[in-house]
Structures are given as C-alpha cells and as structure tokens.
Motif scaffolding. Structure first.
Motif, mmCIF file in Angstrom:
data_model
loop_
_atom_site.group_PDB
_atom_site.id
_atom_site.type_symbol
_atom_site.label_atom_id
_atom_site.label_comp_id
_atom_site.label_asym_id
_atom_site.label_seq_id
_atom_site.Cartn_x
_atom_site.Cartn_y
_atom_site.Cartn_z
ATOM 1 N N THR A 67 23.603 -11.913 -6.103
ATOM 2 C CA THR A 67 23.683 -10.562 -5.565
ATOM 3 C C THR A 67 22.555 -9.724 -6.152
ATOM 4 O O THR A 67 21.864 -10.156 -7.078
ATOM 5 C CB THR A 67 25.032 -9.904 -5.919
ATOM 6 O OG1 THR A 67 25.171 -9.886 -7.353
ATOM 7 C CG2 THR A 67 26.201 -10.671 -5.304
ATOM 8 N N VAL A 68 22.380 -8.502 -5.635
ATOM 9 C CA VAL A 68 21.364 -7.605 -6.193
ATOM 10 C C VAL A 68 21.708 -7.255 -7.640
ATOM 11 O O VAL A 68 20.861 -7.284 -8.519
ATOM 12 C CB VAL A 68 21.260 -6.325 -5.339
ATOM 13 C CG1 VAL A 68 20.380 -5.288 -6.038
ATOM 14 C CG2 VAL A 68 20.664 -6.654 -3.974
ATOM 15 N N GLY A 69 22.971 -6.908 -7.888
ATOM 16 C CA GLY A 69 23.411 -6.548 -9.230
ATOM 17 C C GLY A 69 24.222 -7.655 -9.866
ATOM 18 O O GLY A 69 25.417 -7.500 -10.112
ATOM 19 N N GLU A 70 23.565 -8.783 -10.145
ATOM 20 C CA GLU A 70 24.302 -9.956 -10.635
ATOM 21 C C GLU A 70 24.989 -9.689 -11.971
ATOM 22 O O GLU A 70 26.076 -10.202 -12.229
ATOM 23 C CB GLU A 70 23.381 -11.172 -10.737
ATOM 24 C CG GLU A 70 22.408 -11.206 -11.902
ATOM 25 C CD GLU A 70 21.282 -10.196 -11.781
ATOM 26 O OE1 GLU A 70 20.788 -9.725 -12.818
ATOM 27 O OE2 GLU A 70 20.890 -9.885 -10.641
ATOM 28 N N ASP A 71 24.384 -8.840 -12.830
ATOM 29 C CA ASP A 71 25.019 -8.553 -14.118
ATOM 30 C C ASP A 71 26.241 -7.645 -13.953
ATOM 31 O O ASP A 71 27.236 -7.789 -14.660
ATOM 32 C CB ASP A 71 24.015 -7.946 -15.107
ATOM 33 C CG ASP A 71 23.209 -6.796 -14.524
ATOM 34 O OD1 ASP A 71 23.425 -6.431 -13.343
ATOM 35 O OD2 ASP A 71 22.349 -6.247 -15.243
#
Length: 426
Positions: free
Chosen positions: A254-258
């Motif tokens: 995803t874009v915000g994997e964290d």
C-alpha cells in the motif's frame, strides 16, 4: 483528566459561540453552521486541550537495561539512494550498541550507484566484530513493501529495525529503543523512534519541517505512546518483533505500508509505543512539490488504513479515540480548505461569517502545548547530549503559514485515494 478538560473546553466553546452559530445558521443553514463550527472550532479545541493536559501530566518514560543485549537485524529499503546511503551506513558503523547487528541493504532495482556505495562501506564493518553488512539486490523495482518482506525472510534475528536509506542514526538510539522495549508490557511488539530533520538549512521548506517534526509530530507521538496506542511505527526508524510482523502478514503493498502494518498490530490488541529519546535524523523534502507529494502519501496511507481496519473503530480501548481522531482530520481538513480559508479572506474584508473571533479561542491552547512540547523536547536533547540548531524564521512559517498549505494538500491526498490515483513509494 485530559479527557475531562477537553470536554469542558468544548462545552465552553459551544456556549461562547452560540451567537455566531445562530447568525451563521441564518445566513446558510443551521446544519451547515453546526458542521463548520464543529470542525474549525470545537473539535480542534478538544484536540488541543487533550494534547496539552496529556503533555503536562505525562508519566516518566521508563527504560530498562536487558540482562543480555539482543541481536538485531536492520532493514534498509533503498531505491536510487547513491547520494545518501553512504552517510546512513557510516552512522550505523558508529553506533554504540553492545549486541550483534545484521544490516541488510535491500536495493530495489536501483539504476544509480546505490549498490556501489554500499560495497564501498564494507570496509567500515569488516573491523567491527558485532556488525555485519549485507547487500541484497533486486533485478527489477518491486516496491518498498515487497523488498521489506524479502528482508524479513532473510533476517537472522528476532528483533527487526527498519530505517530509510536517507536516515542518520544517533549513537545511542538503538540502545534506547531496546531499553524502552524491555521496560514495556509484554504485549508490546513495536516501538517508534524519534525522527528529526537533518537538512533543516537547505531551504525554507526544510526549516518549516524541522519544527513540524520537533513539535507537531513529536507531541502527537508522545501523547499516543502514553496511552499504548502509537498509530504509526514509521518505516524511517522503528523496532518490531519479527514474529508479530509475520503474524500480521508483513508489510502490505500500500502507499502507507507502515501505517497499515501498525494498525494490523493494534487490531490484534497488541501495543505500539514511542521512544522519544531514540533519535534519528531524516532528510526532509527540500521543495514544496516534494513536501506536498510526501504529505499526500501520508494522507492516502491514513485513508487506506481506515478502509482496511474498520473494526479498530469499535475496539473498547482508550487508544480507539486516536483512530477516530485521525478519521476526524478528514472533516477538519475539508472544512478548513473549503470554509475556513475562504472565511479568512472574508474576515480581512470585515465579514466574519466563517472565520470569526470565536476561532481565536483555539490559539491560546495551541500556543500552550507548543510551549510545553518545546520545553520537553529541549530538555530531552540536552539530556541526550544532542545539539540541534533551531530556525526562528522556520518557526514563524510553521506557526502561521504551514497549516494554510498542508491541509489543502491532505485534501488532495484524500481525493487521490478516493479516485484511485497512481501509487508509488519513491
């Protein structure tokens, strides 16, 4: 106490704003007036009040030295990072950590000299018996989540630290992370480090971000950590228990994997905390375009996390409030962009329909928590022996101009996620 003070402030604000609410309702519609005042006055006022009291009444942060220092694998996802990867690796070689460190540079199909710069640093580690540097090269660019998951498979140790390829570590930062982890409850599976801006003197954009990281981001992470609910163990510098990451499915593509990974851990009832004195330095975007793209990714990442982890909204824990807090930022940013900013223009013309005197009630609270976090952060840096030059012009821009620019950028990110814009990690 923080919750009680925040709710009391909202009641006070509502009482003070009743005449304005009536006038605006007559000009538009009562529901529109209520929506606008809720998200430019009442909700921001509650957030500032809760944050202020949480910081003032904060408990002392606990650290505990382990009986034996654990071995750790450091994952560095890198793509086109030949300019800064050498500085990052040199900072790792200078670390003061007693345990073993395995450093995996995960070169995600870079076409520049990232791999060559990494090999040049091999000599730094050959004389260090507790450190081992390995280069893992991908033939083609696969994306950050995939290379991190590959690194997770290759990791030899049960504790994992992720850092960005442009992040410089303070000498005692890993020791601090481990001591915070040891002192935390056994359900703690991740701890976010403290990230500050390394290149603050590059441009007015970096000078502003210096204060955003030093004040805004630091204050929010400290507050969330107090309630065992840090919402982002950022990829730039965090420690994880390997098995917990595996059980959560690794880093999602995803874009915000964290962000999504952190929320996966929280959804399982696990604890994520913050180590305010585990300091790393990141290279912030130097142009407004670069900053806007970064914050757009952050906004999209939050929407992704909300879409994937809706059940978090109904968990009966104090930290659930922070999930709702993030959700409310969507309405705050939309109202700020499409109501408050036009209202400021009208206010300069003497028309106080949307931005009236009642909105000034938010300013004293914001000023107070900024003063509190400044004192907390300054004392922490002094205690750790870390020096940071501070830009007065950067602070003035951060206080008065930065919000006017960043909230519309967040709206851009929300719409990009809603309408399926292109996703990329670098």
């Amino acid at each position: 106490m923080a919750l009680a003070f925040g709710l009391a402030w909202v009641l006070f604000s509502i009482w003070m704003s009743l005449p304005w609410l009536t006038d605006l309702g007559n000009l538009a519609h009562p529901l529109i007036a209520l929506f606008v005042l809720t998200f430019i006055a009442y909700v921001p006022g509650f957030m500032n009040a809760f944050l202020l009291i949480s910081l003032v009444l904060r408990p002392s942060s606990r650290r505990e030295t382990p009986a034996q220092w654990p071995s750790i694998t450091i994952l560095i996802a890198a793509y086109q990072e030949e300019k800064l990867i050498g500085e990052t690796l040199r900072s790792i070689a200078a670390l003061e950590y007693p345990g073993k460190l395995e450093i995996l540079v995960l070169d995600d199909g870079s076409r520049d000299g990232t791999a060559a710069r990494t090999r040049d640093c091999q000599a730094l580690f050959s004389a260090l018996p507790n450190m081992e540097l390995k280069l893992v090269r991908e033939e083609h660019n696969r994306g950050k989540a995939r290379v991190l998951n590959h690194g997770l498979e290759l990791a030899s140790h049960e504790l994992i630290i992720t850092i960005d390829a442009d992040t410089r570590l303070e000498k005692g930062c890993i020791t601090s992370l481990v001591e915070h982890l040891v002192a935390s409850p056994p359900e703690t599976v991740a701890i976010a480090g403290a990230v500050l801006v390394a290149n603050h003197d590059e441009s007015w954009i970096t000078r502003v971000q210096q204060w955003d990281y030093f004040h805004g981001i630091a204050a929010v992470k400290r507050m969330q950590g107090m309630y065992y609910g840090t919402l982002v163990a950022q990829g730039a510098f965090s420690i994880y228990r390997k098995q917990a990451v595996i059980d959560a499915g690794g880093w999602p593509d995803t874009v915000g994997e964290d962000i999504v990974l952190t929320w996966s851990l929280l959804r399982q009832g696990l604890i994520v905390r913050h180590a305010e004195d585990a300091i790393a330095w990141t290279h912030a975007p130097e142009t407004f375009t670069g900053l806007a793209k970064q914050r757009k990714r952050w906004a999209r990442g939050m929407i992704e996390a909300l879409a994937i982890h809706k059940p978090l909204l109904s968990m009966r824990k104090m930290r659930t409030m922070f999930i709702w807090w993030n959700l409310l930022f969507v309405s705050i940013d939309l109202t700020f962009t499409f109501a408050f900013l036009p209202g400021l223009v009208l206010a300069f013309l003497g028309i106080f329909w949307l931005a009236g005197p009642i909105t000034l009630l938010v300013l004293p609270l914001a000023a107070l928590w900024n003063l509190v976090i400044y004192r907390i952060q300054t004392r922490m840096l002094k205690r750790m022996g870390v020096k940071m030059e501070k830009s007065l012009s950067g602070f003035l821009l951060y206080a008065f101009i930065y919000p006017l620019l960043m909230q519309p950028v967040s709206v851009w990110g929300y719409f990009a996620e809603l309408f399926g814009g292109k996703k990329q990690w670098n």
